[in-house]
Design a protein around this motif. Structure first.
Motif, PDB file in Angstrom:
ATOM      1  N   SER A   1      -6.978 -11.159  11.750  1.00  0.00           N
ATOM      2  CA  SER A   1      -5.796 -11.950  11.405  1.00  0.00           C
ATOM      3  C   SER A   1      -6.229 -13.101  10.499  1.00  0.00           C
ATOM      4  CB  SER A   1      -5.138 -12.512  12.670  1.00  0.00           C
ATOM      5  OG  SER A   1      -5.952 -13.533  13.242  1.00  0.00           O
ATOM      6  N   PRO A   2      -5.301 -13.691   9.723  1.00  0.00           N
ATOM      7  CA  PRO A   2      -5.662 -14.831   8.876  1.00  0.00           C
ATOM      8  C   PRO A   2      -6.274 -15.979   9.673  1.00  0.00           C
ATOM      9  CG  PRO A   2      -3.484 -14.017   8.307  1.00  0.00           C
ATOM     10  CD  PRO A   2      -3.891 -13.300   9.553  1.00  0.00           C
ATOM     11  N   GLN A   3      -5.748 -16.230  10.871  1.00  0.00           N
ATOM     12  CA  GLN A   3      -6.280 -17.311  11.695  1.00  0.00           C
ATOM     13  C   GLN A   3      -7.690 -17.017  12.176  1.00  0.00           C
ATOM     14  OE1 GLN A   3      -3.245 -16.088  11.916  1.00  0.00           O
ATOM     15  NE2 GLN A   3      -1.760 -17.770  11.934  1.00  0.00           N
ATOM     16  N   GLU A   4      -7.983 -15.758  12.472  1.00  0.00           N
ATOM     17  CA  GLU A   4      -9.338 -15.393  12.891  1.00  0.00           C
ATOM     18  C   GLU A   4     -10.330 -15.618  11.756  1.00  0.00           C
ATOM     19  OE1 GLU A   4      -8.781 -11.886  16.259  1.00  0.00           O
ATOM     20  OE2 GLU A   4      -8.577 -11.364  14.139  1.00  0.00           O
ATOM     21  N   ILE A   5      -9.932 -15.269  10.545  1.00  0.00           N
ATOM     22  CA  ILE A   5     -10.802 -15.498   9.385  1.00  0.00           C
ATOM     23  C   ILE A   5     -11.052 -16.986   9.222  1.00  0.00           C
ATOM     24  CG2 ILE A   5     -10.960 -15.318   6.868  1.00  0.00           C
ATOM     25  CD1 ILE A   5      -9.347 -12.727   7.071  1.00  0.00           C
ATOM     26  N   CYS A   6     -10.008 -17.777   9.341  1.00  0.00           N
ATOM     27  CA  CYS A   6     -10.134 -19.234   9.208  1.00  0.00           C
ATOM     28  C   CYS A   6     -11.053 -19.807  10.281  1.00  0.00           C
ATOM     29  CB  CYS A   6      -8.747 -19.870   9.289  1.00  0.00           C
ATOM     30  SG  CYS A   6      -8.749 -21.676   9.161  1.00  0.00           S
ATOM     31  N   ASP A   7     -10.832 -19.424  11.527  1.00  0.00           N
ATOM     32  CA  ASP A   7     -11.664 -19.927  12.624  1.00  0.00           C
ATOM     33  C   ASP A   7     -13.135 -19.589  12.400  1.00  0.00           C
ATOM     34  OD1 ASP A   7      -9.403 -20.878  13.816  1.00  0.00           O
ATOM     35  OD2 ASP A   7      -9.327 -19.382  15.411  1.00  0.00           O
ATOM     36  N   ASN A   8     -13.397 -18.348  12.000  1.00  0.00           N
ATOM     37  CA  ASN A   8     -14.778 -17.909  11.831  1.00  0.00           C
ATOM     38  C   ASN A   8     -15.475 -18.628  10.687  1.00  0.00           C
ATOM     39  OD1 ASN A   8     -14.629 -16.085  13.971  1.00  0.00           O
ATOM     40  ND2 ASN A   8     -13.968 -14.393  12.663  1.00  0.00           N
ATOM     41  N   ILE A   9     -14.749 -18.875   9.600  1.00  0.00           N
ATOM     42  CA  ILE A   9     -15.361 -19.556   8.457  1.00  0.00           C
ATOM     43  C   ILE A   9     -15.640 -21.017   8.775  1.00  0.00           C
ATOM     44  CG2 ILE A   9     -14.859 -20.406   6.114  1.00  0.00           C
ATOM     45  CD1 ILE A   9     -13.722 -17.669   5.473  1.00  0.00           C
ATOM     46  N   ILE A  10     -14.733 -21.676   9.488  1.00  0.00           N
ATOM     47  CA  ILE A  10     -14.985 -23.062   9.891  1.00  0.00           C
ATOM     48  C   ILE A  10     -16.170 -23.127  10.855  1.00  0.00           C
ATOM     49  CG2 ILE A  10     -14.042 -25.036  11.170  1.00  0.00           C
ATOM     50  CD1 ILE A  10     -11.294 -24.293  10.041  1.00  0.00           C
ATOM     51  N   ARG A  11     -16.237 -22.171  11.761  1.00  0.00           N
ATOM     52  CA  ARG A  11     -17.359 -22.137  12.708  1.00  0.00           C
ATOM     53  C   ARG A  11     -18.672 -21.872  11.970  1.00  0.00           C
ATOM     54  NH1 ARG A  11     -19.667 -18.202  15.736  1.00  0.00           N
ATOM     55  NH2 ARG A  11     -18.089 -16.684  15.097  1.00  0.00           N
TER      56      ARG A  11
END
Length: 417
Positions: free
Chosen positions: A323-333
């Motif tokens: 999901s878009p949010q999963e991509i965002c979370d992973n990149i910030i992490r």
């Protein structure tokens, strides 16, 4: 640049296909991404598909290679081990062919998983990927002097458990190896001296032994044809296909022989795994630098040619099942792993407070980073806010690459109450 010999003829046969077009962006709206994932695939007239599992030790570069194969960054990467926490899929669609890239956590042991407080899924996901794979890429970081001379026991267990799945050895980070002849030694060790059922005959170019890095050959010159280095009569014999072998018509590789029984590498039965340093069942060898994209397209074209007739699993508009949010979370992490010490990033809880489109079409994202103690908060913010600002800036750039739109990312840090 292309490899001469086997890989060169492969690319020559692909000339009619043309270059691959730039991939579409990931949908930035969760609803749109879910609709695409649920949507019935837009099957071409004669669809082909290949599921590709990428396995290897932690930090070998699996996610980096996955991103390069996709042509867009959708998987988090970091120098820290265990950046990838769960199995995710990337989809490459080219004309009538679809590659499903299974990006998995690094193969690790239960003891190490407990030490790093890893989820149980990180032990299971690589094995699950193997169960569904049509081909497996074994990635080895050749810049790591401590681990490059042998495959880990976990990788060997995985290969021996699924000997029927065609496997390919991929040497990564070859640009960091100054003396290219070392790569030939590694190939001999990591393959047990056997590739595609044939015994390797190694020969060295004297220039390879030069201590001057300026005289070492370019990456493309350390090729599969040089590794195999068959005598001329051996090549002539290869053109005469043995009774128990046949040419793989799907790959158009005139000099690559495969078994007609399912192209399965035979499991090694003459040695116990503990006495093995490599795997004698690899069908091909590739050398590349995934970070810079060098020779990645050669590997991608090879995989496209290995695809077999079968229905697509995803709509052509899908680049990843995340999901878009999963991509965002992973990149910030990913950025936190890069800039924070020790265990700090692993204890951060991410909470998305805002995800909406701005007045000019930009994506507005606000995320709270919840930490367990004040000392962690101070480290995450950094002196004069430099660390948190750097994380937000670099994460925003990566998200622009994934979604192809302007990103306004705001990060706030708070201590868990």
């Amino acid at each position: 640049m292309t490899h001469p010999g086997v890989l060169g003829s492969l690319l020559h046969s692909l000339g009619a296909r043309g270059s691959l077009s730039a991939p579409q962006p990931v949908s930035r709206a969760a609803e749109e991404q879910e609709r695409l994932l649920r949507h019935r695939p837009d099957q071409p007239r004669s669809p082909k598909v290949l599921k590709v599992a990428i396995i290897g030790a932690p930090n070998a570069g699996k996610s980096t290679l996955s991103n390069q194969l996709l042509g867009r960054k959708v998987f988090a990467v970091s120098k820290k081990v265990h950046t990838t926490r769960c199995q995710a899929q990337g989809i490459v669609t080219s004309e009538d062919t679809q590659l499903i890239i299974l990006d998995t956590p690094g193969l690790t042991t239960p003891l190490k998983a407990k030490r790093h407080k890893l989820n149980e899924s990180m032990l299971k996901d690589p094995w699950e990927s193997m169960k569904h794979a049509d081909i497996v890429l074994v990635l080895v970081d050749v810049s790591d002097h401590w681990t490059r001379n042998c495959l880990s026991q976990e990788v060997l267990k995985c290969l021996s458990q699924f000997p029927q799945i065609p496997s390919v050895l991929v040497l990564n980070k070859v640009d960091l190896v100054k003396k290219k002849f070392i790569l030939l030694d590694l190939v001999a060790e990591l393959t047990e001296g056997i590739v595609n059922g044939q015994k390797l005959k190694m020969r060295y170019n004297p220039e390879h032994n030069s201590r001057s890095s300026s005289k070492t050959p370019k990456i493309s010159q350390v090729s599969l044809s040089e590794i195999r280095a068959y005598e001329s009569h051996s090549l002539q014999e290869a053109e005469k296909v043995p009774e128990d072998c046949s040419l793989d018509s799907s790959s158009d590789m005139g000099s690559s022989l495969v078994s007609d029984k399912e192209q399965d590498p035979k499991p090694c039965e003459h040695k116990h795994l503990k006495n093995m340093k490599g795997w004698p069942g690899f069908q091909e060898i590739f050398m590349l630098a995934a970070l810079h994209g060098e020779e990645v397209d050669t590997l991608k074209q090879y995989l496209l040619m290995q695809a077999k007739p079968g229905p697509w699993e995803f709509h052509s508009g899908v680049l990843t099942n995340q999901s878009p949010q999963e991509i965002c979370d992973n990149i910030i992490r990913e950025k936190m792993l890069e800039y924070l010490p020790l265990e700090v990033p692993y204890g951060v809880h991410q909470v998305t407070e805002m995800w909406e489109e701005g007045p000019s079409g930009e994506l507005l994202i606000m995320q709270n980073l919840v930490v367990p103690r004040k000392s962690h908060m101070m480290m995450l913010i950094g002196r004069k806010g430099k660390i948190i600002s750097r994380i937000a800036q670099e994460a925003g750039q990566d998200l622009m690459n994934a979604f192809l739109c302007d990103i306004r990312l705001k990060l706030r840090v708070e201590v868990k109450s």
